[in-house]
Motif scaffolding. Structure first.
Motif, PDB file in Angstrom:
ATOM      1  N   LYS A  74      -5.294   1.496   7.435  1.00 12.69           N
ATOM      2  CA  LYS A  74      -4.044   2.084   7.039  1.00 12.69           C
ATOM      3  C   LYS A  74      -4.287   3.669   6.978  1.00 12.69           C
ATOM      4  O   LYS A  74      -3.535   4.665   7.469  1.00 12.69           O
ATOM      5  CB  LYS A  74      -3.429   1.557   5.860  1.00 12.69           C
ATOM      6  N   MET A  75      -5.445   3.975   6.357  1.00 11.54           N
ATOM      7  CA  MET A  75      -5.688   5.508   6.256  1.00 11.54           C
ATOM      8  C   MET A  75      -5.941   6.194   7.590  1.00 11.54           C
ATOM      9  O   MET A  75      -5.584   7.221   7.927  1.00 11.54           O
ATOM     10  CB  MET A  75      -6.927   5.642   5.220  1.00 11.54           C
ATOM     11  N   LEU A  95      -4.565   6.471  -0.477  1.00 15.19           N
ATOM     12  CA  LEU A  95      -3.369   5.240  -0.467  1.00 15.19           C
ATOM     13  C   LEU A  95      -4.146   3.970  -1.525  1.00 15.19           C
ATOM     14  O   LEU A  95      -5.363   3.967  -1.491  1.00 15.19           O
ATOM     15  CB  LEU A  95      -3.416   4.648   0.868  1.00 15.19           C
ATOM     16  N   ILE A 151       0.860  -1.277  -0.078  1.00 16.46           N
ATOM     17  CA  ILE A 151       0.037   0.013  -0.119  1.00 16.46           C
ATOM     18  C   ILE A 151       0.872   1.276  -0.029  1.00 16.46           C
ATOM     19  O   ILE A 151       1.923   1.325   0.735  1.00 16.46           O
ATOM     20  CB  ILE A 151      -1.113  -0.021   1.149  1.00 16.46           C
ATOM     21  N   ARG A 152       0.679   2.252  -0.998  1.00 16.01           N
ATOM     22  CA  ARG A 152       1.252   3.325  -1.098  1.00 16.01           C
ATOM     23  C   ARG A 152       0.667   4.553  -1.427  1.00 16.01           C
ATOM     24  O   ARG A 152      -0.544   4.468  -2.008  1.00 16.01           O
ATOM     25  CB  ARG A 152       2.824   3.191  -2.019  1.00 16.01           C
ATOM     26  N   PRO A 153       1.134   5.750  -1.251  1.00 18.03           N
ATOM     27  CA  PRO A 153       0.103   6.895  -1.443  1.00 18.03           C
ATOM     28  C   PRO A 153       0.263   6.962  -3.379  1.00 18.03           C
ATOM     29  O   PRO A 153       1.223   6.400  -3.919  1.00 18.03           O
ATOM     30  CB  PRO A 153       1.305   8.405  -1.247  1.00 18.03           C
TER      31      PRO A 153
END
Length: 817
Positions: A767-768, A718, A665-667
């Protein structure tokens, strides 16, 4: 505080005015009369301890004695009275204050300390302060004139914001006579609290404001301005005039200081934000009218149609001088016009003084249909053949048939063309006394659209696996600071440049017959800048260079290169790809972003041969923060030396789906546009409706740009990524958009249908929420369709509570701790 409490400032129900005196010339009496005589519907309370009567009205001695609480207080007296009055405002729950204080700096012993004290007070008490040294503000729609300007402005859709009170007064005088319509006028004054960026944010949410024009003397926070202006400019035009001056910083390298002039840095920032800069004050209004009434031209090609050859030729010459282009009409158009006019024609098209109105209409319509034409200017001088009204209607009717291209008009003269101008104004055709002003507006309209396309262009993917030797750079900086040095040796500077691939040995380069200048320095408002251009012994005499703001991606690097003459010269004459220059700038940008300790880099002659890039001279100056180096805290961090947040690589996580499938998971990145398009087409009709609250069969480039090219200061997205055969595939995304209060944000999540039921929505949401805490947010909201039971269940598991039900939508909220 952004837009916090600004409604109390610009939409007050009750207003108190301190230090109102009966003298006609006093500031308080002028404000009081403007509010009363221009029909403000709210309460107005004069406050004075000494006076017994103000224009026949008995004033109140203080705020506490008022019969009802007020939203806004106006301080019209001397600076020595302000502190007791501000404290009274805080004690009586007043949310907004205007401090007039004209010529404040000249009348105050230590104005900067005074300003800091006001700013701290405003922040601690959460009172919004406009001024000091402000003319005030006017909201014509509310008949609210809380300013020293005695005139009456027409309600409209244009907001005028000014750093200069005296200039604003003159412009308002002109605008009143010309019946220019305003949604808001505000004089910013010394900006102790409310600044230009706050007002841009506020007007972004205002349905009555369709465009902003602003006169800017200076900006305290370049980052704050860019993020506000960029958000506004994506939907509505913002046009500025900047008071220009030479840079005055005293850096170690004088050449670098002189090259990074303030006006050039502001130019770069305006382009990056999608803002149009014009040269003169009145051009603000001409252009704003054109942008608000007409579609934007997709290119610089203008056709000029006139019944007077002289003015048309002047307009054509002026167009080319400004960088516009005379449209080259297609053979089909030329043939049609030959049949219509009975003679050969070329652009500009002279219809002759005896041309009847229908020829104007048919010629204009024919030209607008031409794919080689981006816009049209109709120039008319009074004719004996027909009334001016007929010519005005001929322009209007032609544009109504081809309404997707801009049409501007210049009716030359005074009394004889007034009725024609009235018709054009009513029908939305911008009209100008001078053809050159019309040409200027067209070119500026094109620049606005061009700037918007630049900030929404999808960049290519380069340097994805770029891994510079940060450890080496760190060790060099640490060594210098231990030796109490800020200036690095040439060997140290060269090692840093080598660590980031800016110099060194490479394969398959080109032999470049000139050397380049490359550097960075700091601007007081916008922080780090990047300078690139023709170097060596030609640096000083030619001054062929451009300035950009980091971070740069491939597209932004190319645009910076394209602003130099040497780039186009090499592109034309070498006949070889120059993409390695884009990579060079992106590498250099990474260095500047990664190390706030680096204040200046000066490479006067970067030499490029077939197998090597070298720098015979390179200087690096460190910032004093290098002496106080600490590990930056993990979490949300946007370096203070940058005006634009870089990619937040610290928000990258590894995870697994329920079935054990590894994902990360990444921006989101601007380059993700094609991957996001692929995700959209994996969504079922129900998933699309649940996410967007409507049915969408397709997704446009413009929409994808909004999703992928985000301002990490204001929003976060994300993406969950799965790798297949070495290629990334986005399988889900969660998005967070900050509210203007900067404490609240809205969250939304969507998972591609093939990956639903595997726990991805929960992973993304958790995550967010973790990221939201790092961004110092206090509450998160979600808007969920009532029938979307899976999302409502997930929200409940995540700790969201229902707070509202709006028809088919449930609003849930989670307080972060």
């Amino acid at each position: 505080m952004s837009v916090y409490n600004l409604d109390f400032l610009f939409k007050p129900k009750r207003i108190a005015i301190f230090d109102v005196k009966p003298e006609e010339s006093s500031l308080g009496s002028q404000i009081f009369k403007n509010l009363i005589l221009q029909g403000f519907k709210g309460g107005v309370y004069p406050i004075s301890e000494q006076e017994e009567s103000i224009f026949g009205i008995e004033p109140y001695p203080d705020l506490a004695s008022l019969p009802r609480p007020v939203d806004l207080a106006i301080l019209a007296g001397e600076p020595e009275n302000w502190w007791s009055q501000l404290k009274a405002c805080a004690a009586n729950n007043v949310k907004a204050v205007v401090i007039l204080g004209l010529d404040f700096s000249a009348r105050t012993e230590n104005p900067s300390a005074f300003m800091e004290k006001i700013a701290q007070f405003a922040h601690e008490r959460k009172i919004r302060v406009l001024g000091p040294n402000t003319l005030g503000f006017i909201c014509p729609r509310l008949r609210l004139n809380a300013s020293l300007f005695p005139g009456s402005l027409t309600p409209g859709n244009l907001a005028f914001l000014s750093d200069s009170a005296t200039l604003a007064y003159a412009i308002l005088d002109w605008a009143e006579e010309k019946k220019v319509g305003f949604s808001l006028f505000a004089s910013l004054g010394e900006k102790a609290d409310v600044d230009l960026s706050d007002l841009i944010d506020y007007l972004t949410l205002d349905p009555y404001t369709k465009a902003i024009v602003a006169y800017i003397k200076n900006l305290k926070s370049g980052r704050k301005f860019i993020r506000a202006a960029r958000a506004f400019a994506r939907n509505k035009p913002i046009v500025v005039v900047k008071g220009k001056k030479l840079g005055s910083s005293q850096n170690a390298e004088e050449t670098l200081s002189l090259l990074a002039q303030e006006n050039l840095v502001y130019d770069a920032a305006f382009k990056r934000a999608g803002v149009v800069q014009v040269e003169e004050i009145l051009e603000l209004f001409y252009l704003a009218e054109s942008l608000s009434k007409q579609p934007r031209p997709k290119g610089p090609r203008l056709v000029i149609i006139s019944n007077a050859g002289g003015p048309a030729m002047i307009a054509a010459e002026y167009l080319q001088r400004l960088g516009g282009t005379l449209a080259r009409l297609s053979p089909e158009t030329t043939k049609t016009l030959h049949e219509l006019l009975g003679r050969e024609i070329q652009n500009p098209i002279d219809l002759l003084s005896s041309a009847p109105p229908h020829l104007f209409r048919e010629t204009l319509k024919t030209c607008l249909k031409d794919s080689e034409v981006d816009g049209a200017l109709a120039i008319f001088t009074p004719s004996l053949e027909a009334p001016v009204e007929d010519f005005a209607w001929s322009i209007v009717r032609a544009h109504k048939e081809i309404h997707w291209k801009p049409v501007l008009a210049s009716l030359m003269g005074e009394n004889r063309v007034l009725e024609g101008r009235r018709i054009l104004a009513k029908e939305g055709i911008p009209n100008f006394v001078s053809p050159t002003e019309a040409v200027k507006s067209f070119v500026y309209m094109y620049r606005y659209d061009h700037n918007l396309r630049l900030i929404s262009e999808t960049p290519g993917t380069i340097l994805e696996d770029f891994s510079p030797d940060k450890t080496l750079v760190n060790s060099i900086i640490e060594k210098a600071t231990k030796e109490n040095r800020l200036i690095l040796t040439f060997e140290e500077a060269a090692s840093i440049l080598q660590a980031y691939g800016i110099i060194g040995r490479y394969n398959n380069l080109s032999d470049i017959p000139v050397s380049f200048f490359l550097g960075t320095t700091r601007d007081p408002s916008f922080g780090a800048t990047i300078l690139f251009g023709l170097g060596g012994f030609l640096l000083e005499p030619e001054r062929d260079y451009a300035i950009g703001l980091p971070p740069l991606n491939q597209t932004l690097a190319r645009r910076l290169l394209e602003e130099t003459k040497i780039y186009w010269h090499l592109k034309k004459n070498l006949k070889v790809p120059l993409s390695f220059l884009e990579e060079l700038l992106v590498r250099f940008s990474h260095l500047i972003v990664d190390f706030p300790e680096i204040k200046e880099v000066f490479i006067p002659a970067l030499e490029i041969s077939r197998d090597e890039i070298k720098a015979p001279k390179a200087e690096i100056l460190l910032d004093e923060i290098a002496f106080k180096r600490t590990d930056f805290k993990k979490g949300y961090f946007c370096p203070t030396h940058l005006a634009i947040c870089p990619y937040p690589s610290h928000f990258i996580f590894e995870a697994s789906l329920k079935d054990g499938t590894p994902i990360f998971i990444r921006p989101i990145k601007p380059e993700d546009e094609p991957l996001m398009a692929e995700l959209f087409y994996t969504l079922s009709e129900e998933t699309i409706r649940f996410r967007f609250h409507q049915i969408k069969k397709s997704i446009s480039h413009e929409e994808l740009v909004r999703y992928c090219q985000i301002d990490y200061d204001r929003e976060m997205a994300l993406v969950a990524v799965q790798k297949e055969n070495g290629r990334e595939k986005i399988i889900g995304v969660v998005r967070l958009n900050k509210y203007p209060d900067e404490e609240t944000a809205e969250m939304a999540v969507v998972v591609g249908d093939p990956w639903q039921g595997k726990g991805l929505g929960k992973i993304l949401s958790e995550k967010m929420l973790s990221v939201a805490r790092d961004m110092y947010l206090k509450r998160i909201r979600m808007h969920i369709l009532k029938e979307n039971e899976k999302m409502l269940t997930l929200a409940q598991k995540l700790g969201f509570k229902p707070v509202d039900l709006e028809e088919d939508i449930v609003r849930v909220e989670k307080i972060l701790n």
